[in-house]
Design an enzyme around this catalytic site. Structure first.
Site, PDB file in Angstrom:
ATOM      1  N   LYS A 201     -27.439  68.351  -0.662  1.00 29.72           N
ATOM      2  CA  LYS A 201     -27.961  68.719   0.648  1.00 29.72           C
ATOM      3  C   LYS A 201     -27.541  67.710   1.728  1.00 29.72           C
ATOM      4  O   LYS A 201     -26.917  66.706   1.429  1.00 29.72           O
ATOM      5  CB  LYS A 201     -29.486  68.875   0.543  1.00 29.72           C
ATOM      6  CG  LYS A 201     -29.895  69.954  -0.483  1.00 29.72           C
ATOM      7  CD  LYS A 201     -29.572  71.365  -0.008  1.00 29.72           C
ATOM      8  CE  LYS A 201     -29.356  72.383  -1.104  1.00 29.72           C
ATOM      9  NZ  LYS A 201     -30.498  72.706  -1.919  1.00 29.72           N
TER      10      LYS A 201
HETATM   11  C1  PLP Z   1     -31.245  73.554  -2.864  1.00 34.03           C
HETATM   12  C2  PLP Z   1     -32.099  74.708  -2.595  1.00 34.03           C
HETATM   13  C3  PLP Z   1     -33.357  74.896  -3.206  1.00 34.03           C
HETATM   14  C4  PLP Z   1     -33.837  74.083  -4.344  1.00 34.03           C
HETATM   15  O1  PLP Z   1     -33.825  72.721  -4.162  1.00 34.03           O
HETATM   16  P1  PLP Z   1     -33.759  71.745  -5.453  1.00 34.03           P
HETATM   17  O2  PLP Z   1     -33.990  70.400  -4.844  1.00 34.03           O
HETATM   18  O3  PLP Z   1     -32.428  71.906  -6.061  1.00 34.03           O
HETATM   19  O4  PLP Z   1     -34.851  72.119  -6.378  1.00 34.03           O
HETATM   20  C5  PLP Z   1     -34.136  75.954  -2.798  1.00 34.03           C
HETATM   21  N1  PLP Z   1     -33.730  76.808  -1.862  1.00 34.03           N
HETATM   22  C6  PLP Z   1     -32.535  76.689  -1.256  1.00 34.03           C
HETATM   23  C7  PLP Z   1     -32.166  77.672  -0.198  1.00 34.03           C
HETATM   24  C8  PLP Z   1     -31.667  75.651  -1.618  1.00 34.03           C
HETATM   25  O5  PLP Z   1     -30.476  75.559  -1.035  1.00 34.03           O
END
Ligand code: PLP
Length: 411
Positions: A201
């Site tokens: 992210k």
């Molecule tokens: C990355 C992501 C998640 C989940 O996050 P994690 O930290 O991997 O559990 C949920 N929703 C969206 C849209 C994402 O891009």
């Protein structure tokens, strides 16, 4: 300098637009190290006794003008916490997007809630008030909007709809740090706004997540739900647990890195936004391809960038178009964001979340999901990677490459 449209694409033997490697960089530095050292020197790595996780969550809330936030072990966990705080009875339906990370629906299923997939605008991959309205039923308990790629949904429309129906709006902002709808940051429209700090992210704590609250009364609820429903704020009655809740606490090490990462976040987002907005402006009026649509009045934080192909206007399929861009040396991901919408995965097709039962699906039987807009989106979208380390040479090369390839394949 404009590329002559007839140049042969690299896929067919032409010279690639870009031979230089894509610019990269390091995401962690002295600031993170310093925060980590301070965390260790506290003599505890437990959020409740240390200061890093609390400061991380407080700072994030301040950046949003929100009364507070709770840090969690993942984005999936942040979503689980938000959903858990709604205290909906099992069998309630939650309307969400079929094109998202699995983490969007994991908490729902653990809470015995049934995800109902609404259709998407094929030009953006986003839920709209109209598609959500069409998916409402007596059993709808909440709407969980996903700001795919960092592109905000029509939040005023969704908020008005939820208000009218007396149901909660939740936001999955995992890809949408600091994106705005009508001048206000995403994550502040819903009752809860959920973020991820996994390593892919905009900012990373290795793994981690954040839940923004809009109502101060939700802060102790969310804090407790992330921590076995222990009420560490209450003298004596801490373990008088009434409802099941997981332990998805963040550690001080993650909080420390998160604090340093938050200081980088505005710059990361503004660099990505400048890149994405410039691309959108420069890729208008090409044959057979349109850049992703960001609604008037919104700003996008471009976790990735999408090109939308008009199949009738091109002499090639989506995968060939993407392969041609890759051959030009451009940062194109093969395939769409997902191979198939979530409802096409075995867990949903077989209703096999839990062994030996169709729970929770048997509590709220559904007609098979029908989302032609979502399927069109997945079948006709090409993904361009975006990075805060990209410079103007990448921008110019992407414009040149997409121009060359679209003219070559134009009917
Ligand atoms: C990355 C992501 C998640 C989940 O996050 P994690 O930290 O991997 O559990 C949920 N929703 C969206 C849209 C994402 O891009």
């Amino acid at each position: 300098m404009p590329d002559t449209p007839t140049r042969v694409p690299a896929l067919y033997g032409g010279t690639p637009v870009r031979s230089a490697p894509l610019p990269g960089g390091t995401r962690f530095g002295a600031d993170e190290l310093n925060e980590l050292r301070e965390a260790l020197e506290q003599g505890t790595l437990f959020y409740h006794f240390g200061g890093k996780v609390k400061a991380f969550a407080r700072r994030f809330a301040e950046m949003h003008g929100a009364p507070g936030a709770v840090a969690t072990s993942s984005g999936t966990a942040a979503l689980h916490v938000a959903v858990g705080c709604l205290d909906l009875p099992p069998g309630s339906e939650v309307i969400t997007s079929p094109v998202t990370d699995y983490g969007t629906v994991i908490g729902l299923l653990y809470q015995g809630l049934v995800p109902v997939f609404a259709d998407l605008d094929p030009a953006s991959g986003l839920l709209t008030p109209e598609t959500v309205e069409a998916a409402l039923s007596e059993r709808t308990g909440a709407v969980l909007a996903v700001h795919l790629a960092g592109n905000p949904c029509d939040l005023s429309g969704l908020a008005a709809l939820c208000e009218r129906r007396g149901i909660a709006l939740l936001e999955d902002c995992a890809q949408a740090y600091l994106a705005q709808h009508r001048g206000r940051r995403v994550g502040t429209f819903g009752r809860f706004g959920c973020f991820s700090t996994n390593d892919y992210k905009h900012i990373s704590t290795g793994d981690g997540g954040l839940v923004l609250v809009r109502d101060p009364a939700d802060l102790p609820l969310a804090t407790a739900f992330a921590d076995k429903n222990y009420r560490r704020d209450q003298q004596g009655g801490m373990r008088r647990v009434e409802r099941l809740a997981p332990n998805v606490r963040m550690t001080e090490l993650q909080g420390a890195v998160g604090l340093a990462q938050l200081r980088r976040l505005p710059e990361i987002v503004s660099r990505r936004r400048a890149f994405g907005d410039a691309l959108r402006a420069r890729l208008q009026n090409l044959p057979g391809v349109t850049p992703m649509r960001v609604r008037e009045g919104n700003t996008c934080s471009y976790w990735f960038f999408t090109l939308h192909l008009e199949a009738q206007a091109l002499r090639c399929d989506r995968d060939t178009f993407a392969a041609a861009l890759r051959a030009e040396g451009l940062p194109v991901r093969p395939g769409a964001y997902l191979e198939a919408p979530l409802y096409r995965t075995p867990l949903f097709e077989q209703q096999s979340a839990f062994a030996g039962t169709r729970y929770p699906f048997d509590l709220a039987p559904q007609r098979p999901a029908h989302c032609p807009g979502a399927e069109h989106y997945l079948a006709n979208t090409v993904i361009l990677e975006v990075s805060e380390f990209y410079d103007d040479t990448v921008l110019e090369d992407v414009v040149e490459g997409v121009t060359r390839v679209s003219h070559f394949f134009a009917r």
